[in-house]
Design an enzyme around this catalytic site. Structure first.
Site, PDB file in Angstrom:
ATOM      1  N   ASN A 398       0.828  -1.195   0.000  1.00 43.78           N
ATOM      2  CA  ASN A 398       0.000   0.000   0.000  1.00 43.78           C
ATOM      3  C   ASN A 398       0.873   1.259   0.000  1.00 43.78           C
ATOM      4  O   ASN A 398       0.945   1.975  -0.988  1.00 43.78           O
ATOM      5  CB  ASN A 398      -0.936  -0.016   1.213  1.00 43.78           C
ATOM      6  CG  ASN A 398      -1.947   1.123   1.178  1.00 43.78           C
ATOM      7  OD1 ASN A 398      -1.894   1.978   0.310  1.00 43.78           O
ATOM      8  ND2 ASN A 398      -2.852   1.133   2.124  1.00 43.78           N
ATOM      9  N   ASP A 399       1.580   1.467   1.114  1.00 43.32           N
ATOM     10  CA  ASP A 399       2.340   2.712   1.233  1.00 43.32           C
ATOM     11  C   ASP A 399       3.388   2.872   0.130  1.00 43.32           C
ATOM     12  O   ASP A 399       3.659   3.980  -0.320  1.00 43.32           O
ATOM     13  CB  ASP A 399       3.032   2.769   2.599  1.00 43.32           C
ATOM     14  CG  ASP A 399       2.010   2.722   3.733  1.00 43.32           C
ATOM     15  OD1 ASP A 399       0.920   3.291   3.557  1.00 43.32           O
ATOM     16  OD2 ASP A 399       2.312   2.116   4.767  1.00 43.32           O
TER      17      ASP A 399
END
Lengths: 472, 100
Positions: A398-399
């Site tokens: 995600n990040d």
């Protein structure tokens, strides 16, 4: 043999300690190149063995103590070996934290033990006091800090930074108390009671130091605490007058400090930002540029749709993240990749430097699943290829693909280098839920019109995709 | 300042420079194994734990020392074993590798 070569026992001991020190240095050297890394670990272990055997000639314990010491070694070996053998690859980072913490604790205890012994024989000076105080403070901080890092990574407590009003004031008071007590012991008093209080307050500081740091930044913290333990061991070496402790501890203290800096550089952040910015706390400023409204819609797809999309692509780039690691999905992802390759699809893996929970963690996990080394591409190598890719398949990451790192100066991860998954023609997210990633930040990419979400456990989703690709 | 102390300080300063130099070119993928390997090296405190235990007077010192021995042993053994497990994964793969 020592006598015939004209050496006293003391000189022999010193030379063997020198040999051990050289092996530590060579070991570290080999550990920093891919080819020699495993040999480097063995080299350092041989150095350790030589140092330990040599030290046995210097001590003269009673028979009773010998028995107790052997029992202690057996207990420690069982714990260490069993934990290290049993731990899953995904739990490696917290295991390193644990082994580091106990080392820090040992350094503090050794110094206290030496201090109590020498104080009673009244043959101690200011150098001893300084070394002991340093070792107790830093060793205890490392012990307590590592325990918190362990708890955060093991998810025994929240990975979100813990902050409260007046935190800096409280930390300041704790730090001031440590300074005052240290000065008292070094200059005025040799009270064991005060030293014990110092130890306890240092444990508190260790906890307070790590609490406000987010789970995603733990690797950097563990590396720093590793350097701390090294310095605590070196200080114990000064207290005991033992060169091999000084060399071993200082090597780790120095290289660990540099490594900590390199790790935060790899995340595009400064060390002080990592340690003191409480990144991952929901920030007010993030609202301005990157607010995600309720009205934004998310497109979710079925495994069959996505399977067809993958099977008829020419180029697929897989972005593995921690979600893949947690789900133990590294073998299924390889199966999917092999299947696609058999259909003529060009498959690569894009590895972010901090994918997983530690630099290099993802490489280890994928290598375990026999993924071919030449398919693993580092960020700089592959970032320009995303625009040629038909699909960026993001598995539990995600990040590391969050465009806010480039576009939103208010975002806590602003400035972190990311993988350009947004450039691919289609983006497929395999994710458990819309929950933000480890750094606790929403990801605008999930709302991109090019993006299809497939919710569920990474392993289940991949298994379904394998079936879908086979069928298409 | 005693000659011994000067010697220790010399050793400390030189070791600090060597520690920095020796890992200055490590690639990102080896950051974790390197951290883990150096973690094992500070397990050298085991030597100090043995020395303190063997010289201890009285119960408190003895148990402090023994606890330090247990902790330091975990550090050394766990550190080297876990690093070896990580690096096992990095072994070079030949194209003609046999699978399971």
């Amino acid at each position: 043999m020592l006598a015939t070569s004209g050496l006293t026992l003391d000189e022999g001991v010193s030379l063997l300690y020198l040999l051990a020190s050289v092996l530590f240095i060579l070991g570290l050297k080999q550990l920093s190149s891919p080819k020699g890394a495993r040999r480097g670990n063995t080299t350092a272990a041989i150095g350790m063995l030589i140092a330990i055997v040599t030290s046995l000639t210097e001590i003269h314990p009673s028979a009773g103590k010998i028995v107790l010491m052997i029992v202690a070694v057996i207990i420690g070996t069982l714990f260490g070996a069993v934990l290290a053998r049993r731990v899953k690859m995904t739990a490696m980072p917290q295991m390193v934290a644990a082994f580091n913490g106990v080392g820090g604790g040992a350094a503090a205890l050794v110094s206290i033990g030496e201090y109590t012994r020498l104080v009673s024989s009244s043959s101690h000076g200011v150098v001893l006091a300084i070394s002991v105080v340093f070792s107790v403070v830093v060793g205890s901080m490392s012990f307590a800090g590592s325990a918190i890092a362990f708890a955060k990574l093991q998810e025994m407590m929240t990975g979100i930074p813990i902050t409260y009003a007046g935190q800096q004031l409280v930390n300041g008071i704790v730090l001031a108390a440590i300074v005052v007590l240290s000065i008292v012991i070094i200059g005025f008093s040799s009270s064991i009671m005060i030293l014990t209080i110092l130890l306890i307050i240092s444990l508190v500081l260790g906890v307070a130091f790590v609490l406000p740091i987010g789970g995603a930044d733990m690797p950097v913290v563990i590396s720093l605490l590793n350097a701390f333990t090294g310095l605590a061991v070196a200080a114990s070496g000064f207290a005991l007058g033992n060169t091999v402790l000084i060399v071993g501890g200082t090597l780790v203290g120095a290289s660990g400090t540099l490594l900590t800096k390199m790790m935060s550089d790899a995340m595009g952040r400064s060390l002080s930002n990592v340690l003191f910015a409480a990144v991952g706390k929901v920030t007010e400023s993030a609202g301005a540029g990157g607010a995600i409204g309720q009205d934004q819609s998310v497109r979710s797809g079925t495994p069959d749709d996505i399977g067809v999309l993958l099977a008829y692509s020419q180029k697929v780039i897989i972005v593995p993240g921690y979600g893949l690691a947690v789900a133990q999905a590294q073998h299924v992802v390889r199966e999917l990749a092999d299947l696609l390759e058999a259909k003529g699809v060009d498959v690569k893996y894009a590895i972010h430097p901090v994918a997983g929970r530690m630099p290099g963690h993802m490489n280890v996990l994928l290598a375990e699943a026999d993924v071919k080394y030449d398919q693993l591409k580092e960020m700089d190598e592959i970032n320009d290829e995303f625009k040629l890719a038909d699909v960026a398949l993001i598995v539990g990451a995600n990040d590391v693909v969050n465009p806010a790192a480039k576009t939103d100066p208010g975002s806590p991860i602003y400035g972190m280098p990311i993988l350009n998954a947004e450039d691919a023609k289609n983006i497929v997210f395999l994710k458990r839920s819309m929950r933000p990633g480890f750094a606790g930040i929403d990801n605008q990419l999930m709302f991109d019109p090019k993006t299809i979400m497939l919710f569920g456990d990474a392993k289940d989703s991949l298994t379904k995709l394998v079936a879908a690709v086979k069928a298409s | 300042m005693s000659p011994e102390l000067v010697g220790y300080i010399t050793t400390f300063v030189l070791a600090a420079f060597v520690g920095i130099e020796v890992i200055s070119k490590v690639p990102t993928i080896l950051h974790t194994p390197l951290m883990s390997g150096s973690n094992a090296i500070h397990g050298i405190i085991f030597v100090g734990a043995l020395s303190v235990t063997s010289a201890s007077h009285g119960t408190v010192q003895l148990w402090l020392g023994l606890l330090a021995v247990v902790l330091a042993t975990i550090n050394v053994v766990g550190g080297f074993v876990v690093t070896d497990r990580m690096l096992e994964m990095f072994k070079p793969r030949r194209p003609a590798e046999e699978k399971r």
